[in-house]
Design an enzyme around this catalytic site. Structure first.
Site, PDB file in Angstrom:
ATOM      1  N   ASN A 134      29.028 -52.286  15.857  1.00  0.00           N
ATOM      2  CA  ASN A 134      29.649 -50.574  14.798  1.00  0.00           C
ATOM      3  C   ASN A 134      30.219 -50.712  15.606  1.00  0.00           C
ATOM      4  O   ASN A 134      29.883 -48.981  15.873  1.00  0.00           O
ATOM      5  CB  ASN A 134      28.310 -49.942  14.169  1.00  0.00           C
ATOM      6  N   TRP A 135      31.545 -50.431  14.942  1.00  0.00           N
ATOM      7  CA  TRP A 135      32.511 -49.812  15.853  1.00  0.00           C
ATOM      8  C   TRP A 135      32.424 -48.894  15.169  1.00  0.00           C
ATOM      9  O   TRP A 135      33.913 -47.358  15.497  1.00  0.00           O
ATOM     10  CB  TRP A 135      33.530 -50.663  15.280  1.00  0.00           C
ATOM     11  N   LYS A 136      32.454 -48.146  14.309  1.00  0.00           N
ATOM     12  CA  LYS A 136      32.930 -46.706  13.446  1.00  0.00           C
ATOM     13  C   LYS A 136      34.086 -47.119  13.087  1.00  0.00           C
ATOM     14  O   LYS A 136      34.575 -47.562  12.659  1.00  0.00           O
ATOM     15  CB  LYS A 136      32.198 -45.815  14.193  1.00  0.00           C
ATOM     16  N   HIS A 162      23.940 -46.580   5.490  1.00  0.00           N
ATOM     17  CA  HIS A 162      24.430 -45.967   7.976  1.00  0.00           C
ATOM     18  C   HIS A 162      24.220 -43.599   6.905  1.00  0.00           C
ATOM     19  O   HIS A 162      25.356 -43.297   6.521  1.00  0.00           O
ATOM     20  CB  HIS A 162      26.061 -46.286   7.697  1.00  0.00           C
ATOM     21  N   GLU A 213      17.110 -47.131  12.414  1.00  0.00           N
ATOM     22  CA  GLU A 213      18.219 -45.677  12.817  1.00  0.00           C
ATOM     23  C   GLU A 213      17.439 -44.246  12.697  1.00  0.00           C
ATOM     24  O   GLU A 213      18.284 -43.702  11.813  1.00  0.00           O
ATOM     25  CB  GLU A 213      19.389 -45.362  12.650  1.00  0.00           C
ATOM     26  N   SER A 221      21.830 -44.849  20.120  1.00  0.00           N
ATOM     27  CA  SER A 221      22.020 -45.050  21.179  1.00  0.00           C
ATOM     28  C   SER A 221      21.531 -46.128  22.076  1.00  0.00           C
ATOM     29  O   SER A 221      21.126 -46.005  23.272  1.00  0.00           O
ATOM     30  CB  SER A 221      21.294 -43.516  22.326  1.00  0.00           C
ATOM     31  N   GLY A 272      26.244 -48.875  17.917  1.00  0.00           N
ATOM     32  CA  GLY A 272      27.027 -48.408  17.977  1.00  0.00           C
ATOM     33  C   GLY A 272      28.237 -48.064  19.487  1.00  0.00           C
ATOM     34  O   GLY A 272      29.191 -48.982  19.544  1.00  0.00           O
ATOM     35  N   GLY A 273      28.376 -46.368  20.249  1.00  0.00           N
ATOM     36  CA  GLY A 273      29.089 -46.373  21.027  1.00  0.00           C
ATOM     37  C   GLY A 273      29.059 -47.778  22.146  1.00  0.00           C
ATOM     38  O   GLY A 273      29.951 -47.838  22.530  1.00  0.00           O
TER      39      GLY A 273
HETATM   40  P1  PGA Z   1      24.744 -45.669  18.486  1.00  0.00           P
HETATM   41  O1  PGA Z   1      24.949 -45.229  16.838  1.00  0.00           O
HETATM   42  O2  PGA Z   1      24.502 -46.962  18.835  1.00  0.00           O
HETATM   43  O3  PGA Z   1      26.154 -45.027  18.770  1.00  0.00           O
HETATM   44  O4  PGA Z   1      24.009 -44.154  18.540  1.00  0.00           O
HETATM   45  C1  PGA Z   1      24.351 -46.960  16.448  1.00  0.00           C
HETATM   46  C2  PGA Z   1      24.411 -46.676  14.950  1.00  0.00           C
HETATM   47  O5  PGA Z   1      25.194 -45.064  14.485  1.00  0.00           O
HETATM   48  O6  PGA Z   1      24.305 -47.300  14.447  1.00  0.00           O
END
Ligand code: PGA
Length: 256
Positions: free
Chosen positions: A8-10, A93, A165, A214, A235-236
């Site tokens: 998920n590149w946001k 999300h 999540e 995370s 995500g990150g």
């Molecule tokens: P994260 O994000 O891996 O940076 O915690 C996950 C997400 O929000 O889908």
């Protein structure tokens, strides 16, 4: 069932940066049939990336869409417009629930609109830190699951993916904590139980359950071996190509 690794590149990467990343990812990626690799770029990058992607190796997801197919909805993109561009869409999300104020009613309509347009929804559910502290986790999970799936028929359930999540474990949350495999396993059991109650055992067992919060290459192995977990929503760490590729390799090793 496949193992899903979803990035998920946001709100990151220009279209150019996204295209360069995809090019490098495709080069680094073998064709793993049992691992479904997916990335979710910004909406504006979906069209060019859909021409660039090798769908034998990986798929694209949208991060969001609106539940009506057309009409006077300034600024929105519909699921019908995403047809042919994205195979998956992230719905519900926590950043959309809490920052953009989406409620279960809207999420339910989005899940239905995705299915109507042959796009698989990745329905995200998860409790906040205070909800967990007050012992409300089970109620929240059940409500978000029942609410999000309210318009999903037995026949369509096998196109839905659930992502657990916990909001307190997402890296963008202030003072985020890492979820333990036991904490995740307990919620996964609850998700499975709820799905079985609504749809029956056979149908419920077809639904992949992902974990997100995370996730990185150091903890991916532990999370992928939690009973009932079929993949990860990253995500990150998905913004760093080597990290994302490492997580995919770990998924491959865990499976074989
Ligand atoms: P994260 O994000 O891996 O940076 O915690 C996950 C997400 O929000 O889908």
């Amino acid at each position: 069932m496949k193992t899903y690794i979803v990035g998920n590149w946001k709100l990151n990467f220009t279209v150019g940066e996204a295209s360069i990343y995809l090019h490098k990812l495709l080069k680094a990626l073998p064709n793993y049939r049992d691992i479904e690799v997916v990335v979710a770029p910004s909406a504006i990058a979906l069209q060019p990336l859909s021409l660039q992607v090798d769908r034998h190796k990986m798929k694209l997801a949208a991060q969001n869409a609106f539940y009506r197919d057309y009409g006077a909805f300034t600024g929105e993109t519909s699921f019908s417009q995403l047809r042919g561009l994205a195979d998956y869409v992230i719905v519900g999300h926590s950043e959309r629930r809490y920052i953009l104020k989406e409620d279960d009613k809207m999420i339910q309509k989005k899940v239905a609109a995705a299915l109507r347009n042959k796009i698989s929804p990745i329905l995200c559910i998860g409790e906040t830190e205070s909800e967990r502290a007050f012992g409300e986790t089970a109620d929240i999970i059940r409500d978000q699951l029942v609410g999000g799936l309210a318009e999903v028929s037995d026949d369509d359930l096998d196109k839905v993916i659930i992502a657990y999540e916990p909001v307190w474990a997402i890296s963008s949350t202030k003072a985020a904590k890492m979820a333990s495999p036991d904490e995740i396993a307990e919620v996964v059991r609850l998700i499975q139980k709820t799905l079985k109650e609504i749809y029956g055992v056979k149908t419920a067992e077809k639904v992949p359950i992902l974990f997100g919060g995370s996730v990185n290459s150091s903890n991916a192995g532990a999370y992928l071996t939690v009973p009932g977990i079929n993949g990860l929503l990253v995500g990150g760490a998905s913004l760093i190509l080597n990290e994302f590729v490492d997580i995919i390799e770990i998924a491959k090793r865990v499976r074989s």
